[in-house]
Write a protein that holds these residues in place. Structure first.
Motif, PDB file in Angstrom:
ATOM      1  N   TYR A 207      10.861  -6.622 -13.569  1.00  0.00           N
ATOM      2  CA  TYR A 207      10.637  -6.822 -12.143  1.00  0.00           C
ATOM      3  C   TYR A 207      11.870  -6.399 -11.344  1.00  0.00           C
ATOM      4  O   TYR A 207      11.776  -5.627 -10.378  1.00  0.00           O
ATOM      5  N   HIS A 208      13.032  -6.882 -11.736  1.00  0.00           N
ATOM      6  CA  HIS A 208      14.255  -6.578 -10.985  1.00  0.00           C
ATOM      7  C   HIS A 208      14.766  -5.177 -11.289  1.00  0.00           C
ATOM      8  O   HIS A 208      15.515  -4.617 -10.479  1.00  0.00           O
ATOM      9  N   LEU A 209      14.358  -4.612 -12.401  1.00  0.00           N
ATOM     10  CA  LEU A 209      14.686  -3.218 -12.672  1.00  0.00           C
ATOM     11  C   LEU A 209      14.025  -2.319 -11.632  1.00  0.00           C
ATOM     12  O   LEU A 209      14.651  -1.396 -11.092  1.00  0.00           O
ATOM     13  N   ARG A 210      12.769  -2.609 -11.339  1.00  0.00           N
ATOM     14  CA  ARG A 210      12.064  -1.818 -10.320  1.00  0.00           C
ATOM     15  C   ARG A 210      12.658  -2.053  -8.934  1.00  0.00           C
ATOM     16  O   ARG A 210      12.803  -1.120  -8.133  1.00  0.00           O
ATOM     17  N   ARG A 211      13.005  -3.304  -8.646  1.00  0.00           N
ATOM     18  CA  ARG A 211      13.629  -3.596  -7.358  1.00  0.00           C
ATOM     19  C   ARG A 211      14.959  -2.849  -7.230  1.00  0.00           C
ATOM     20  O   ARG A 211      15.313  -2.352  -6.156  1.00  0.00           O
TER      21      ARG A 211
ATOM     22  N   LEU B 223       3.682  -5.901  -8.867  1.00  0.00           N
ATOM     23  CA  LEU B 223       4.821  -5.552  -9.705  1.00  0.00           C
ATOM     24  C   LEU B 223       4.953  -6.516 -10.872  1.00  0.00           C
ATOM     25  O   LEU B 223       5.298  -6.113 -11.990  1.00  0.00           O
ATOM     26  N   ARG B 224       4.676  -7.789 -10.640  1.00  0.00           N
ATOM     27  CA  ARG B 224       4.724  -8.770 -11.732  1.00  0.00           C
ATOM     28  C   ARG B 224       3.668  -8.447 -12.790  1.00  0.00           C
ATOM     29  O   ARG B 224       3.921  -8.561 -13.989  1.00  0.00           O
ATOM     30  N   LEU B 225       2.491  -8.052 -12.341  1.00  0.00           N
ATOM     31  CA  LEU B 225       1.425  -7.718 -13.289  1.00  0.00           C
ATOM     32  C   LEU B 225       1.790  -6.476 -14.104  1.00  0.00           C
ATOM     33  O   LEU B 225       1.541  -6.416 -15.314  1.00  0.00           O
ATOM     34  N   VAL B 226       2.381  -5.485 -13.434  1.00  0.00           N
ATOM     35  CA  VAL B 226       2.825  -4.285 -14.148  1.00  0.00           C
ATOM     36  C   VAL B 226       3.917  -4.651 -15.149  1.00  0.00           C
ATOM     37  O   VAL B 226       3.933  -4.149 -16.280  1.00  0.00           O
ATOM     38  N   SER B 227       4.826  -5.543 -14.746  1.00  0.00           N
ATOM     39  CA  SER B 227       5.889  -5.989 -15.644  1.00  0.00           C
ATOM     40  C   SER B 227       5.310  -6.726 -16.847  1.00  0.00           C
ATOM     41  O   SER B 227       5.790  -6.568 -17.980  1.00  0.00           O
ATOM     42  N   LEU B 228       4.266  -7.510 -16.601  1.00  0.00           N
ATOM     43  CA  LEU B 228       3.609  -8.220 -17.700  1.00  0.00           C
ATOM     44  C   LEU B 228       2.955  -7.236 -18.669  1.00  0.00           C
ATOM     45  O   LEU B 228       3.019  -7.408 -19.892  1.00  0.00           O
TER      46      LEU B 228
ATOM     47  N   SER C  52      14.474   3.550  -1.076  1.00  0.00           N
ATOM     48  CA  SER C  52      13.059   3.536  -0.745  1.00  0.00           C
ATOM     49  C   SER C  52      12.781   2.530   0.361  1.00  0.00           C
ATOM     50  O   SER C  52      13.241   1.389   0.320  1.00  0.00           O
ATOM     51  N   SER C  53      12.021   2.958   1.362  1.00  0.00           N
ATOM     52  CA  SER C  53      11.646   2.064   2.458  1.00  0.00           C
ATOM     53  C   SER C  53      10.327   1.361   2.177  1.00  0.00           C
ATOM     54  O   SER C  53       9.919   0.468   2.903  1.00  0.00           O
ATOM     55  N   ARG C  54       9.673   1.782   1.097  1.00  0.00           N
ATOM     56  CA  ARG C  54       8.384   1.196   0.750  1.00  0.00           C
ATOM     57  C   ARG C  54       8.564   0.296  -0.466  1.00  0.00           C
ATOM     58  O   ARG C  54       8.948   0.736  -1.530  1.00  0.00           O
ATOM     59  N   VAL C  55       8.301  -0.973  -0.296  1.00  0.00           N
ATOM     60  CA  VAL C  55       8.512  -1.951  -1.348  1.00  0.00           C
ATOM     61  C   VAL C  55       7.192  -2.248  -2.036  1.00  0.00           C
ATOM     62  O   VAL C  55       6.185  -2.541  -1.385  1.00  0.00           O
ATOM     63  N   LYS C  56       7.202  -2.171  -3.349  1.00  0.00           N
ATOM     64  CA  LYS C  56       5.997  -2.458  -4.117  1.00  0.00           C
ATOM     65  C   LYS C  56       5.685  -3.952  -4.028  1.00  0.00           C
ATOM     66  O   LYS C  56       6.582  -4.778  -4.067  1.00  0.00           O
ATOM     67  N   GLY C  57       4.399  -4.292  -3.887  1.00  0.00           N
ATOM     68  CA  GLY C  57       3.995  -5.685  -3.761  1.00  0.00           C
ATOM     69  C   GLY C  57       4.467  -6.535  -4.926  1.00  0.00           C
ATOM     70  O   GLY C  57       4.432  -6.106  -6.073  1.00  0.00           O
TER      71      GLY C  57
END
Length: 259
Positions: free
Chosen positions: A96-100, A117-122, A108-113
């Motif tokens: 999660y924080h890797l993507r952040r 992002l948690r679901l993708v991390s899972l 990036s001005s666009r932040v992934k929800g």
């Protein structure tokens, strides 16, 4: 000399050391619950990849990893539903924080929800489970073949090549995940190669350093933890530098933002 100073300033302006330190913190927060789930999924024997963990490249950090493994085996025997849910959530913290961090590095001005992002991390956690199982099988079969049919020096060459290939593949996938923009695999190769090269240099340098350092005298029984943190910070710095290097091509290409 001036180019070297400017290069260091560029990476410093991207806060590579701060991001690396943050990711090490969340790696530590993730690796313990992840070890618990490894034990639950694969049992106490199946996750044994001792040939890799006992390799001289990892001898400085293996005591801490073995401690985590034994602790996870003890915790798994009495794990309740609340512990299982919370540890599964905690194990996603690193991804999660890797993507952040990627969003910061790429400006990036666009932040992934957050939920998405948690679901993708899972999902990445379960993919990691699968990859570890495949790695365990390859390691077991490969170890048997190398010990039976290959001379010692040739076996070492194959082992090092295999480890470098794994490192590059992992870094490439993580680079693609970290970027908030759609990257083709070949676009993430330069930074991935840079990280892999830095890791090789850092591992050799760290091994030389540990030959002369004696952390047990300073830290006592928790020396393995501090050695692991130092090793992780050095390796994570190399990884973040690779991400920053990939992001430097952003102005030269037209990116499409991820949904």
């Amino acid at each position: 000399m001036r180019n070297a100073v400017n290069l260091f300033k560029y990476f410093s302006d991207k806060r590579f050391s701060t991001i690396a330190g943050t990711l090490v913190y969340f790696l530590l927060m993730s690796i313990a619950p992840f070890s618990l789930w490894l034990t639950l999924v694969f049992g106490n024997v199946s996750i044994n990849v001792e040939r890799i963990m006992s390799h001289e490249l990892f001898e400085n950090v293996s005591p801490f990893l073995h401690y985590l493994k034994s602790s996870a085996e003890g915790a798994a025997s009495g794990a309740g539903i609340i512990l299982l849910v919370t540890t599964l959530y905690s194990s996603t913290n690193f991804f999660y924080h890797l993507r952040r961090s990627g969003e910061i590095i790429y400006n990036s001005s666009r932040v992934k929800g957050g939920i998405k992002l948690r679901l993708v991390s899972l999902l990445l956690i379960f993919i990691t489970f699968l990859l570890i199982a495949v790695l365990a099988v390859i390691t077991f079969v490969g170890s048997w073949l190398l010990d039976k049919f290959m001379p010692y020096y040739f076996s070492d060459i194959i082992t090092y090549t295999f480890l470098i290939a794994i490192a590059f593949t992992v870094v490439l996938v993580l680079n693609l995940f970290t970027s908030p923009y759609k990257l083709k695999a070949e676009e993430a190769v330069p930074g991935s190669l840079l990280t892999t090269a830095l890791w090789i240099v850092f591992i050799i340098g760290f091994a030389v350093y540990m030959q002369y350092a004696n952390p047990e005298k300073l830290y006592g029984r928790i020396a393995s933890l501090f050695v692991f943190l130092l090793w992780s910070y050095v390796m994570m710095s190399g990884f973040v530098v690779g991400i920053i290097y990939n992001s430097s091509f952003k102005t030269k290409r037209e990116y499409k933002t991820l949904l």
